[in-house]
Design a protein around this motif. Sequence first.
Motif, short mmCIF file in Angstrom:
data_model
loop_
_atom_site.label_atom_id
_atom_site.label_comp_id
_atom_site.label_asym_id
_atom_site.label_seq_id
_atom_site.Cartn_x
_atom_site.Cartn_y
_atom_site.Cartn_z
N ALA A 1 -3.30 9.13 7.86
CA ALA A 1 -3.19 8.29 6.61
C ALA A 1 -2.79 6.88 7.01
CB ALA A 1 -2.22 9.07 5.64
N LEU A 2 -1.58 6.78 7.73
CA LEU A 2 -1.21 5.55 7.83
C LEU A 2 -2.21 4.63 8.82
CD1 LEU A 2 1.55 3.65 8.27
CD2 LEU A 2 1.80 4.84 10.44
N GLY A 3 -3.16 5.10 9.67
CA GLY A 3 -4.07 4.54 10.22
C GLY A 3 -5.20 4.19 9.36
N ARG B 1 0.95 -1.22 -0.10
CA ARG B 1 0.16 -0.07 -0.05
C ARG B 1 0.92 1.31 0.16
NH1 ARG B 1 -5.22 -1.57 3.66
NH2 ARG B 1 -6.06 -3.03 1.93
N ARG B 2 0.23 2.36 -0.24
CA ARG B 2 1.00 3.34 -0.39
C ARG B 2 0.20 4.72 -0.22
NH1 ARG B 2 3.17 6.20 -5.81
NH2 ARG B 2 1.12 5.93 -6.54
N ILE B 3 0.84 5.72 0.46
CA ILE B 3 0.51 7.02 0.93
C ILE B 3 1.28 7.85 0.14
CG2 ILE B 3 0.33 8.63 2.78
CD1 ILE B 3 0.31 6.29 4.93
N LEU B 4 0.57 8.84 -0.69
CA LEU B 4 1.20 9.72 -1.54
C LEU B 4 1.03 11.11 -0.87
CD1 LEU B 4 2.68 10.21 -4.31
CD2 LEU B 4 0.38 10.71 -5.00
N VAL B 5 2.50 11.74 -0.57
CA VAL B 5 2.36 13.10 0.05
C VAL B 5 2.63 14.01 -0.97
CG1 VAL B 5 3.43 14.42 1.90
CG2 VAL B 5 3.17 11.84 2.14
N VAL B 6 1.74 14.85 -1.28
CA VAL B 6 2.12 15.93 -2.44
C VAL B 6 2.65 17.18 -1.88
CG1 VAL B 6 1.29 16.74 -4.52
CG2 VAL B 6 0.25 14.67 -3.39
N ASN B 7 3.92 17.75 -2.09
CA ASN B 7 4.15 19.02 -1.79
C ASN B 7 3.69 20.20 -2.94
OD1 ASN B 7 5.47 21.40 -1.32
ND2 ASN B 7 7.58 20.89 -2.07
N PRO B 8 2.81 20.89 -2.68
CA PRO B 8 2.07 21.77 -3.76
C PRO B 8 3.13 22.85 -4.12
CG PRO B 8 0.82 21.52 -1.85
CD PRO B 8 2.09 20.91 -1.35
N ASN B 9 4.16 22.96 -3.60
CA ASN B 9 5.12 24.01 -4.40
C ASN B 9 6.11 23.14 -4.95
OD1 ASN B 9 7.53 23.53 -2.90
ND2 ASN B 9 6.41 24.76 -1.19
N SER B 10 6.94 23.84 -5.66
CA SER B 10 7.77 23.22 -6.82
C SER B 10 9.35 23.10 -6.59
CB SER B 10 7.72 23.86 -8.25
OG SER B 10 8.10 25.29 -8.16
N ASP C 1 -3.27 4.69 -1.85
CA ASP C 1 -4.25 4.50 -0.97
C ASP C 1 -4.80 5.46 -0.35
OD1 ASP C 1 -4.70 1.21 -1.44
OD2 ASP C 1 -2.35 1.72 -1.58
N ALA C 2 -3.89 6.50 -0.16
CA ALA C 2 -4.36 7.74 0.71
C ALA C 2 -3.49 8.98 0.17
CB ALA C 2 -4.12 7.63 2.13
N PHE C 3 -4.08 10.26 0.16
CA PHE C 3 -3.41 11.39 -0.08
C PHE C 3 -3.03 12.37 1.08
CE2 PHE C 3 -5.50 9.59 -3.70
CZ PHE C 3 -4.49 9.69 -4.93
N VAL C 4 -2.02 12.87 1.07
CA VAL C 4 -1.75 14.13 1.93
C VAL C 4 -1.29 15.25 1.18
CG1 VAL C 4 -0.13 14.78 3.82
CG2 VAL C 4 -1.07 12.45 4.22
N ILE C 5 -1.87 16.59 1.23
CA ILE C 5 -1.64 17.81 0.72
C ILE C 5 -0.61 18.35 1.79
CG2 ILE C 5 -2.43 19.75 -0.14
CD1 ILE C 5 -5.19 18.17 -0.81
N ALA C 6 0.54 18.52 1.58
CA ALA C 6 1.46 19.05 2.39
C ALA C 6 1.94 20.50 2.32
CB ALA C 6 2.72 18.21 2.26
#
Lengths: 217, 217, 217, 217, 217, 217
Positions: free
Chosen positions: A210-212, A4-13, A71-76
Amino acid sequence: MSRRRILVVNPNSNEAVTRGLDEALRPLAFADGPEIVCRTLAEGPYGIESQADVDGVAMPLRRLVEAEDADAFVIACYSDPGLHVCREGTARPVFGIAECGVLTALARADRFGVIAIRQKSIRRHLRYLRQMGLMDRLAGERPLEMSVAQTASGEGTLDRMIAVGRELKEIDGAEAIVMGCAGMARHRRSLEEALGVPVIDPTQAAVTMALGAVALA
Amino acid sequence: MSRRRILVVNPNSNEAVTRGLDEALRPLAFADGPEIVCRTLAEGPYGIESQADVDGVAMPLRRLVEAEDADAFVIACYSDPGLHVCREGTARPVFGIAECGVLTALARADRFGVIAIRQKSIRRHLRYLRQMGLMDRLAGERPLEMSVAQTASGEGTLDRMIAVGRELKEIDGAEAIVMGCAGMARHRRSLEEALGVPVIDPTQAAVTMALGAVALA
Amino acid sequence: MSRRRILVVNPNSNEAVTRGLDEALRPLAFADGPEIVCRTLAEGPYGIESQADVDGVAMPLRRLVEAEDADAFVIACYSDPGLHVCREGTARPVFGIAECGVLTALARADRFGVIAIRQKSIRRHLRYLRQMGLMDRLAGERPLEMSVAQTASGEGTLDRMIAVGRELKEIDGAEAIVMGCAGMARHRRSLEEALGVPVIDPTQAAVTMALGAVALA
Amino acid sequence: MSRRRILVVNPNSNEAVTRGLDEALRPLAFADGPEIVCRTLAEGPYGIESQADVDGVAMPLRRLVEAEDADAFVIACYSDPGLHVCREGTARPVFGIAECGVLTALARADRFGVIAIRQKSIRRHLRYLRQMGLMDRLAGERPLEMSVAQTASGEGTLDRMIAVGRELKEIDGAEAIVMGCAGMARHRRSLEEALGVPVIDPTQAAVTMALGAVALA
Amino acid sequence: MSRRRILVVNPNSNEAVTRGLDEALRPLAFADGPEIVCRTLAEGPYGIESQADVDGVAMPLRRLVEAEDADAFVIACYSDPGLHVCREGTARPVFGIAECGVLTALARADRFGVIAIRQKSIRRHLRYLRQMGLMDRLAGERPLEMSVAQTASGEGTLDRMIAVGRELKEIDGAEAIVMGCAGMARHRRSLEEALGVPVIDPTQAAVTMALGAVALA
Amino acid sequence: MSRRRILVVNPNSNEAVTRGLDEALRPLAFADGPEIVCRTLAEGPYGIESQADVDGVAMPLRRLVEAEDADAFVIACYSDPGLHVCREGTARPVFGIAECGVLTALARADRFGVIAIRQKSIRRHLRYLRQMGLMDRLAGERPLEMSVAQTASGEGTLDRMIAVGRELKEIDGAEAIVMGCAGMARHRRSLEEALGVPVIDPTQAAVTMALGAVALA
């Protein structure tokens, strides 16, 4: 069955910020737990400081969430850009770090304080806290008044954070502190030690949740 | 260095409940993560239903927290008995499952509903929600009106939970559901599937937060 | 000196809606007052129903506001898309019709009700009302459960609005009604007559406020 | 058909104040719009400073509202004396300037500040804001601590207003300012220019709303 | 030294109501305690039902309070007419029965319900509760829908009060009941017995508080 | 028929405090009114300062309430220990002095301030005020920062209380003051005289309410 995979997105470049997230989240990457992947949003601005920066990444984040099969997303980003529009676009859980940072602080103590980078973002944060219905437990929010660049690299950052944290604790009555930015994680432990109250890094808080969600799904 | 440990205390003396917790928390026990240990409070009543049951376990919990050297504690009763007195007695994090259950629901959706076992506990829950300053996001709380024994063993429990959950969702507008009892975890997944909104088991929510706190300490 | 101008932007691309706005606002176009110009946002979707529709027009609205030199702007969609990002982009006043509709109702009576097009938009409205800090005076919000097309053209629209308005007044205790959509204006007067309480068209409310701001600048 | 009419009542008997209102409202008197008539309440005290002054004009205002046939009424005192009893006495809209001043500020920015004449009136204003359910967006209220006479004629009034307005903006975080008195209108534009945030004159705000209500009736 | 005196003013001119107060307050008239004197306001209307009735007695009450030399005053009407203007006029304590009725209920239970005479007065009560900042503990308010005359003399009054009280308790969750009128005292004990929760007569509640204030002065 | 009795329980084991209560309550002991009996809780700690002190007396208080046959009970500690568990154990009214102190202040003025003994108890008080839903009328709480022993015996106590009370009144805007401790009663009158606003001793406030409840039962 694949991991399984948690995708953490850094919205800045800013890739340096993404690398910082990666390092901050390592303690949550368990051998038999979900993979934690940090990603830079290609369309993002170099830093998210204005309302235009916030609103400008909402739809790119939505497209990313629709395209990826995590499986879950985090907007960082501590403004939780695009949180609701991303939730609309996927059945998978989407977490905002501001929301999770504050909620995690509330699980540790009665009243929380927030360390912001700059004064002008405090207005946006207060409006968002009101939207979340969580103002009743806010002790206060105070700014470092440093640039993102300064906080990222500067020598004096920790000292300044300790000074501001002490004001939140001693003047405002905060019993837990939320670091109001995605790029402060490496100071969390030192700050907590100096202040003697729980200090919450919001990205760590969100990835924990997200892990939980992923482990229990 | 010895393995870290989260101690989950069931404040009632019903061992079957403790075993249920143990099973519900297995997905959060990672090979290289903290150990999750469930313990029955010897001094607890067979079930925690009255205010006397709640207040009667506060000091026994405090003594347990002072005596044990876990890295984090979880009080596994939806009234969060002794939460503040336990926090006063240790520098380690102490989590209450009601608080964590609600906060975790708030990280998933705007307004939450609660499934209570009985009508009479709703008053206590509402007073506690007001103390937590979280009423603004409550969609509603509705009771199963079953005994703890019935919910633990009864055939019709899931059906009743689905019926009550639908009322919370459709009539009250809940977008996430908190199961307002420590002993409902095994129905979480089926209930979530039936309702189509996130369903939070409060003990799993609290242990997730404890996991983060311990891993990041 | 040239005549002052209020620019009313319809963020959806349905020209019929824009023409409806134009007609609804005619009573506010005084001979020696500001010109009221209604404009269709070229980039807008045909109707604004989802969160993606809302968030997708924020940046196009920002660019329009930066490009045009009106003396005040009105965003004519009951979700107030892009309101804060537009304000950031101009020194001129920018009004959102949801905000102005509710605030104008509050100037007429103690508790207000809202007629929504559909149930699913009520969640977004409630979250927005909480952000505005105005929940304490909400009597209730109820949906027509008609499509935008139906409300625009349908014969039975007024009857349905009266029925829903009566529930808001008699069951929920609303003493003023806000029409929760930019396209209901032509029914305002009939609805007010039928219900016997003030009925507010949000676009008219916002343009009234814009009129004041421009006339007094 | 005769021209429509908005009747603005100054509840104190100071004709100079009434003349000031008249001048302040001229920009809202459009050639083909409603006539705006300012009237002094004969029974009013010379200034409205105490609770007795406020309550003493309620019934005289009610009788005036019942006797006059204006299309809308505006009660031009920042305590909104008699607002509810006047509404009970007529089917025509009745606007209070405190209510409209605050609501109009809320249409311009997130948090507002109020400039009061004197400290002692702030208590009454806070109680009224609580009644209106609008405390969540109050940044602060600060007094000039000048007499009504001083504010009306004094040289230093604008300077003092700017100083107080700066404290509201910089210390309290106000993003819009409401002038908490009916007699400050002539300083509105200069104050707005000096502070760089919207400044609302409450009588102008109320008459704007009345203008909309009358034009759309 | 002369005996201390609590003056209870019935703001309507119905002597039967005053006599009823007199009887209801007898248990609070202790031999060595303050004298409790009930007085009819000569200028009052026969009943206080409208906002004009409420506002019309404010200044007469103020004059009475200034003229009499009682040690404490109680305004015996559930709309607390003139409360603040009376307080301004005397250094002696002035109590409003609505305020004291609600506050006394809050000293007995978590959430309270109110039995109103008529539906239309509920709006005024809700606005007043919001002003008092006490909405968070309101379970509900429901009307008898009887005239004051009916409630005073009618046979079926107690039955109707019990029915409404049961709805407040069972549907709304009230754990204490406030009788929302000065003329219901003689049913208090029977109602309390029938409902099984504390029932508060507001005049008795206010005179109790006045008794404490006078005895301790 | 035997004389009615109000039992006032001092939950700490300091007899001097109990004797102080006895003296403070004498003015409420009327010849033909209920007897007021003050009792020391044998199991109590010498002073109640920590959360453990508060929670540790809850069950002993419950047992006392179940064993005694008083007509009403008053728990005389400003943390209201065991209030809800005591209410569960008896059909007789049980009053908490913190609750009654605040509610009585609210019957006298709009916003109240609290004088606490120590800074660290303020956190507990604020959490409790939030639970009571009464934060909206709190002007502020400030500590004496003296030990209980100092406040009980010290010469400078009244001076310090006046200084703190002045800050609450002048800086925070308090219009009534609650003494946040059971042992300050003998300074009440002098403090009230010095401050010029009502000063409430919470035990006197609670016993007054108990007196009403018993006399009217």
